[in-house]
Design a protein around this motif. Structure first.
Motif, PDB file in Angstrom:
ATOM      1  N   ALA A 290      30.791  44.329  48.657  1.00  0.00           N
ATOM      2  CA  ALA A 290      30.267  44.171  47.545  1.00  0.00           C
ATOM      3  C   ALA A 290      30.387  43.289  46.224  1.00  0.00           C
ATOM      4  CB  ALA A 290      28.885  45.347  47.017  1.00  0.00           C
ATOM      5  N   ALA A 291      32.059  43.225  45.682  1.00  0.00           N
ATOM      6  CA  ALA A 291      32.257  42.666  44.356  1.00  0.00           C
ATOM      7  C   ALA A 291      32.083  41.492  44.761  1.00  0.00           C
ATOM      8  CB  ALA A 291      33.505  43.398  43.879  1.00  0.00           C
ATOM      9  N   PHE A 292      31.172  40.652  44.323  1.00  0.00           N
ATOM     10  CA  PHE A 292      31.225  38.653  44.228  1.00  0.00           C
ATOM     11  C   PHE A 292      30.749  38.846  43.041  1.00  0.00           C
ATOM     12  CE2 PHE A 292      28.458  34.979  45.238  1.00  0.00           C
ATOM     13  CZ  PHE A 292      29.711  34.750  45.632  1.00  0.00           C
ATOM     14  N   ASP A 293      31.520  37.629  41.980  1.00  0.00           N
ATOM     15  CA  ASP A 293      31.239  37.013  40.675  1.00  0.00           C
ATOM     16  C   ASP A 293      30.322  36.017  40.894  1.00  0.00           C
ATOM     17  OD1 ASP A 293      31.033  36.095  38.286  1.00  0.00           O
ATOM     18  OD2 ASP A 293      33.299  35.729  37.816  1.00  0.00           O
ATOM     19  N   GLU A 294      29.032  36.048  40.930  1.00  0.00           N
ATOM     20  CA  GLU A 294      27.998  35.210  40.883  1.00  0.00           C
ATOM     21  C   GLU A 294      27.889  33.780  40.088  1.00  0.00           C
ATOM     22  OE1 GLU A 294      23.752  36.690  41.128  1.00  0.00           O
ATOM     23  OE2 GLU A 294      24.176  38.195  43.219  1.00  0.00           O
ATOM     24  N   GLU A 295      29.100  34.460  38.614  1.00  0.00           N
ATOM     25  CA  GLU A 295      28.760  32.842  37.892  1.00  0.00           C
ATOM     26  C   GLU A 295      29.797  32.151  38.259  1.00  0.00           C
ATOM     27  OE1 GLU A 295      28.907  34.765  33.623  1.00  0.00           O
ATOM     28  OE2 GLU A 295      27.513  36.050  33.859  1.00  0.00           O
ATOM     29  N   ALA A 296      31.048  32.892  38.659  1.00  0.00           N
ATOM     30  CA  ALA A 296      32.272  32.089  39.341  1.00  0.00           C
ATOM     31  C   ALA A 296      32.040  31.846  40.455  1.00  0.00           C
ATOM     32  CB  ALA A 296      33.230  32.663  38.779  1.00  0.00           C
ATOM     33  N   GLY A 297      31.118  32.371  41.828  1.00  0.00           N
ATOM     34  CA  GLY A 297      30.589  32.328  42.601  1.00  0.00           C
ATOM     35  C   GLY A 297      32.359  32.136  43.784  1.00  0.00           C
ATOM     36  N   ARG A 298      32.412  33.816  43.441  1.00  0.00           N
ATOM     37  CA  ARG A 298      33.580  34.056  44.016  1.00  0.00           C
ATOM     38  C   ARG A 298      34.104  35.797  44.530  1.00  0.00           C
ATOM     39  NH1 ARG A 298      36.887  31.575  39.797  1.00  0.00           N
ATOM     40  NH2 ARG A 298      36.619  29.178  40.543  1.00  0.00           N
ATOM     41  N   TRP A 299      34.422  36.164  45.512  1.00  0.00           N
ATOM     42  CA  TRP A 299      34.603  37.383  45.763  1.00  0.00           C
ATOM     43  C   TRP A 299      35.703  38.086  45.087  1.00  0.00           C
ATOM     44  CZ3 TRP A 299      33.585  34.643  50.562  1.00  0.00           C
ATOM     45  CH2 TRP A 299      33.161  34.724  51.739  1.00  0.00           C
ATOM     46  N   ARG A 300      35.564  39.325  43.920  1.00  0.00           N
ATOM     47  CA  ARG A 300      36.413  39.502  43.202  1.00  0.00           C
ATOM     48  C   ARG A 300      38.274  40.022  43.598  1.00  0.00           C
ATOM     49  NH1 ARG A 300      36.288  42.945  40.071  1.00  0.00           N
ATOM     50  NH2 ARG A 300      34.347  44.069  40.791  1.00  0.00           N
ATOM     51  N   HIS A 301      37.434  41.317  44.593  1.00  0.00           N
ATOM     52  CA  HIS A 301      38.557  41.683  45.813  1.00  0.00           C
ATOM     53  C   HIS A 301      38.960  40.755  47.295  1.00  0.00           C
ATOM     54  CE1 HIS A 301      36.487  45.345  44.267  1.00  0.00           C
ATOM     55  NE2 HIS A 301      37.832  44.551  43.032  1.00  0.00           N
ATOM     56  N   ARG A 302      40.286  41.174  47.700  1.00  0.00           N
ATOM     57  CA  ARG A 302      40.759  39.959  48.484  1.00  0.00           C
ATOM     58  C   ARG A 302      40.281  40.354  50.269  1.00  0.00           C
ATOM     59  NH1 ARG A 302      45.854  37.772  48.944  1.00  0.00           N
ATOM     60  NH2 ARG A 302      46.841  37.137  46.654  1.00  0.00           N
ATOM     61  N   ALA A 303      39.100  39.230  50.884  1.00  0.00           N
ATOM     62  CA  ALA A 303      38.550  39.764  51.998  1.00  0.00           C
ATOM     63  C   ALA A 303      39.287  40.435  52.754  1.00  0.00           C
ATOM     64  CB  ALA A 303      38.089  38.364  52.068  1.00  0.00           C
ATOM     65  N   GLY A 304      39.027  40.464  54.379  1.00  0.00           N
ATOM     66  CA  GLY A 304      39.598  41.272  55.263  1.00  0.00           C
ATOM     67  C   GLY A 304      40.062  39.713  56.536  1.00  0.00           C
TER      68      GLY A 304
END
Length: 323
Positions: A290-304
């Motif tokens: 759920a750690a999604f940076d809406e301002e940058a439009g990116r996931w903050r943690h690595r995806a699996g």
């Protein structure tokens, strides 16, 4: 206390939301407040709004999470926390525009006695009494003994930036550096387009992920953990190095090479990322939290990495927001 990852909720525990913020101890003494991060960094200068509120409490030591609530998006704003550290002379304006909250979940000292040896339920009772009448920016962390209610929180609160749950034994003491707490993250699968890889095309390491925005531009949205060896061969056969010609020269890849350190979104990452640009034609399914940076439009943690979605076109993938 630290929390170690778990795949599912252990039974017989107290369950609390896992906030998307900065873990912080608050040391309250007469005329002096100190905020300390999990990595022992002094955060006091960056949160004058929180230290001012803590002065209304009696001496003691609290454990909790610093968060910034974004009313427009109705969720926590992690980027606003990071801005505090680099705001400089703009800090008072930043604090006024985006006030921080301190969500408190433990009381370690009451100004007289060390409470860390007491069971969690006793520390919680004292904490609840301490925070009666506290201002809204000093919040008591919700908790429940009901696993069904805790699972509902994981679903219902993830849009607000809650990353999952922290599970604690009701009779457990607070052990500095201890790892008897567990954390269960809310994770979902979704699709993204591969725009680059670390390593080589024949032996890809991590995948750089993108999505097209409404204007047709491929936006960088995150990076995966290393791809399992069992899938590397399949990916290697599908990936094609980015080479596109047009009259007058080569069309550049939409992302800079190397990838700027700030794009990766990983805390502590300071170096640009070297990668191989690929044609954005391969769609993969990934597991994200759920750690999604809406301002940058990116996931903050690595995806699996989950699998290649050969049945999907890049234009079947959800659009990225334009920034």
């Amino acid at each position: 206390m630290h929390a170690v990852p778990a795949a599912d909720l252990p039974a017989g525990m107290i369950y609390e939301p896992k906030w998307d913020g900065w873990r912080c101890l608050a040391f309250i003494q007469p005329g002096r407040i100190m905020l300390q991060s999990r990595h022992l960094r002094n955060l006091t200068p960056y949160f004058p709004d929180v230290t001012r509120l803590l002065r209304s409490l009696p001496p003691g030591v609290l454990d909790g999470e610093l968060i910034v609530w974004d009313p427009a998006r109705e969720r926590t704003n992690f980027v606003a926390l990071q801005r505090r550290v680099v705001a400089g002379h703009r800090l008072p304006a930043e604090a006024a525009a985006r006030p921080a909250h301190y969500v408190v979940f433990d009381l370690l000292h009451d100004g007289v006695d060390d409470l860390t040896g007491l069971p969690l339920v006793e520390r919680r009772a004292r904490l609840e009494a301490l925070l009666v009448g506290a201002p809204p920016q000093l919040q008591l962390c919700p908790q429940t003994l009901d696993p069904a209610k805790a699972r509902a929180w994981m679903v219902e609160w993830q849009h607000a930036g809650v990353e999952g749950l922290v599970c604690k034994a009701p009779d457990g003491p607070y052990v500095s550096g201890g790892r008897s707490w567990t954390k269960v993250k809310t994770r979902n699968t979704t699709e993204a387009i591969v725009g680059g890889v670390t390593g080589t095309l024949s032996a890809p390491g991590s995948l750089l992920l993108g999505r097209y925005d409404a204007s047709g531009r491929l936006r960088y949205v995150g990076i995966t953990n290393p791809v399992p060896a069992s899938h590397a061969a399949e990916l290697g056969q599908a990936l094609v190095r980015y080479i596109a010609q047009r009259r007058g020269g080569t069309i550049p890849h939409p992302w800079p090479v190397p990838l700027p350190a700030g794009w990766a979104g990983q805390l502590g990452e300071r170096r640009p990322l070297v990668y191989v640009p690929v044609q954005p034609t391969v769609v993969v399914e990934v597991l994200v939290d759920a750690a999604f940076d809406e301002e940058a439009g990116r996931w903050r943690h690595r995806a699996g990495f989950v699998r290649v979605r050969a049945d999907l076109s890049p234009y079947d993938v959800m659009r990225a927001a334009a920034f």
